[in-house]
Design a protein around this motif. Structure first.
Motif, PDB file in Angstrom:
ATOM      1  N   GLY A  51      -6.913  -3.483   3.654  1.00 37.02           N
ATOM      2  CA  GLY A  51      -6.778  -2.030   3.630  1.00 37.02           C
ATOM      3  C   GLY A  51      -8.097  -1.315   3.412  1.00 37.02           C
ATOM      4  O   GLY A  51      -8.122  -0.170   2.963  1.00 37.02           O
ATOM      5  N   LEU A  54      -7.250  -4.576  -7.154  1.00 38.48           N
ATOM      6  CA  LEU A  54      -6.338  -3.547  -6.679  1.00 38.48           C
ATOM      7  C   LEU A  54      -7.069  -2.213  -6.773  1.00 38.48           C
ATOM      8  O   LEU A  54      -7.640  -1.883  -7.815  1.00 38.48           O
ATOM      9  CB  LEU A  54      -5.068  -3.493  -7.523  1.00 38.48           C
ATOM     10  N   ARG A 102       0.833  -1.190   0.000  1.00 40.48           N
ATOM     11  CA  ARG A 102       0.000   0.000   0.000  1.00 40.48           C
ATOM     12  C   ARG A 102       0.875   1.250   0.000  1.00 40.48           C
ATOM     13  O   ARG A 102       1.853   1.342   0.739  1.00 40.48           O
ATOM     14  CB  ARG A 102      -0.951   0.003   1.195  1.00 40.48           C
ATOM     15  N   LEU A 128      -1.274   2.292  -4.819  1.00 44.81           N
ATOM     16  CA  LEU A 128      -2.125   1.239  -4.266  1.00 44.81           C
ATOM     17  C   LEU A 128      -2.675   1.682  -2.911  1.00 44.81           C
ATOM     18  O   LEU A 128      -1.916   1.919  -1.974  1.00 44.81           O
ATOM     19  CB  LEU A 128      -1.323  -0.057  -4.109  1.00 44.81           C
ATOM     20  N   VAL A 129      -4.008   1.780  -2.806  1.00 41.92           N
ATOM     21  CA  VAL A 129      -4.634   2.192  -1.550  1.00 41.92           C
ATOM     22  C   VAL A 129      -5.309   1.021  -0.837  1.00 41.92           C
ATOM     23  O   VAL A 129      -5.529   1.069   0.376  1.00 41.92           O
ATOM     24  CB  VAL A 129      -5.646   3.340  -1.767  1.00 41.92           C
ATOM     25  N   ALA A 130      -5.645  -0.032  -1.569  1.00 35.57           N
ATOM     26  CA  ALA A 130      -6.271  -1.206  -0.961  1.00 35.57           C
ATOM     27  C   ALA A 130      -6.198  -2.354  -1.959  1.00 35.57           C
ATOM     28  O   ALA A 130      -5.998  -2.145  -3.161  1.00 35.57           O
ATOM     29  CB  ALA A 130      -7.729  -0.932  -0.581  1.00 35.57           C
TER      30      ALA A 130
END
Length: 293
Positions: free
Chosen positions: A211, A246, A31, A238-240
């Protein structure tokens, strides 16, 4: 000219998602890191084959297909599949589980004991509990018993899982409440096979691993990649990550990329790639209710 790679899918390890590539290469995006690639100019998406064997005719497959297999290879891939009930003599022990993906969206399933919780991570289960373990056919009979008695399915379309993920309850206890109630009903049923050993309720929560804890309070998801196209590119932080998805922070906002759309294409690494692939509006929970209930 940049080297082209072919993705063989997203796998889950104990510490997070891992992109695997034909030839053995692996990459584990964390992340906050940037994920960026482009589809080779003039490229054609081809069938990924079946059970480790290349497609003999290198058939073309549609860009929107998440399976990336031609009809014949898809048939061969399922020919020795537990899901298709073609491995009745598998000697490995199996576990039965209840998996929760969002409010009103719970399923029953089975997975080989040796796989641990990998199957649940791959499916994008936000939380789950084991129900019992035993031989394959006992696990399968128990799955069918619970599916009928509890009124829960053994399969859920992935679009439904993605849609409800944007409105999750905020605490682990709230997320576990639905499977806790179903687990209590399940263990009270008669008719379990003698060779299936029940297991006590213990919720395992994946929101932190994915995430998506408090996802409704983070950056809003503006859409999902509909397909990849020759010459197209996508890049973002990438946040989660959940199941095969993705969540990438792009210049257009947070976009969900189903990594199954990557398979079958020749991909090249790029640095500052914009989001230049077809993106559609993400369906929300309220829009899929008619299909769920």
């Amino acid at each position: 000219m940049a080297q082209a790679w072919k993705c063989s899918g997203l796998r889950w390890a104990a510490d997070g998602p891992v992109l695997t590539w034909i030839g053995g290469r692996r990459s584990a995006p964390a992340r906050g890191e940037r994920v960026a690639f482009a589809v080779a100019e003039g490229g054609v998406r081809t069938c990924v084959g079946a059970r480790g064997h290349a497609c003999p005719v290198r058939a073309g497959v549609p860009g929107r297909s998440v399976g990336a297999r031609c009809e014949e290879c898809a048939r061969l891939d399922r020919a020795h599949s537990v899901a298709a009930d073609t491995l009745a003599d598998d000697p490995r022990p199996y576990r039965v589980y209840l998996a929760w993906f969002g409010p009103g969206l719970t399923k029953v399933g089975i997975t080989a004991c040796e796989r641990g919780s990998a199957r649940l991570l791959e499916q994008g289960a936000v939380c789950f509990s084991w129900l019992g373990h035993g031989p394959l056919m006992a696990a399968r009979r128990t799955e069918e018993l619970l599916r009928a008695a509890l009124g829960v399915p053994d399969r859920i379309p992935y679009a439904h899982k993605r849609a409800v993920r944007t409105g999750l309850p905020g605490s682990e206890a709230e997320r576990a409440a639905e499977i806790a109630e179903l687990h209590a009903r399940a263990v009270g049923l008669g008719g379990w096979p003698d060779s299936l050993t029940p297991e006590p309720f213990r919720s395992v929560d994946h929101a932190g691993v994915f995430g998506i804890e408090g996802v409704d309070r983070g950056p809003a998801v503006v859409g999902e990649v509909a397909e990849l196209v020759a010459g197209g590119a996508i890049g973002g932080g990438l946040v989660a990550a959940a199941g095969p998805d993705l969540h990438l922070a792009t210049e257009r906002g947070v976009v969900v990329l189903d990594t199954r759309l990557m398979t079958g294409w020749e991909l090249v690494s790029v640095e500052g790639a914009p989001c230049a692939v077809p993106v559609r509006e993400l369906r929300r929970a309220a829009e899929v209710q008619d299909g769920l209930f």
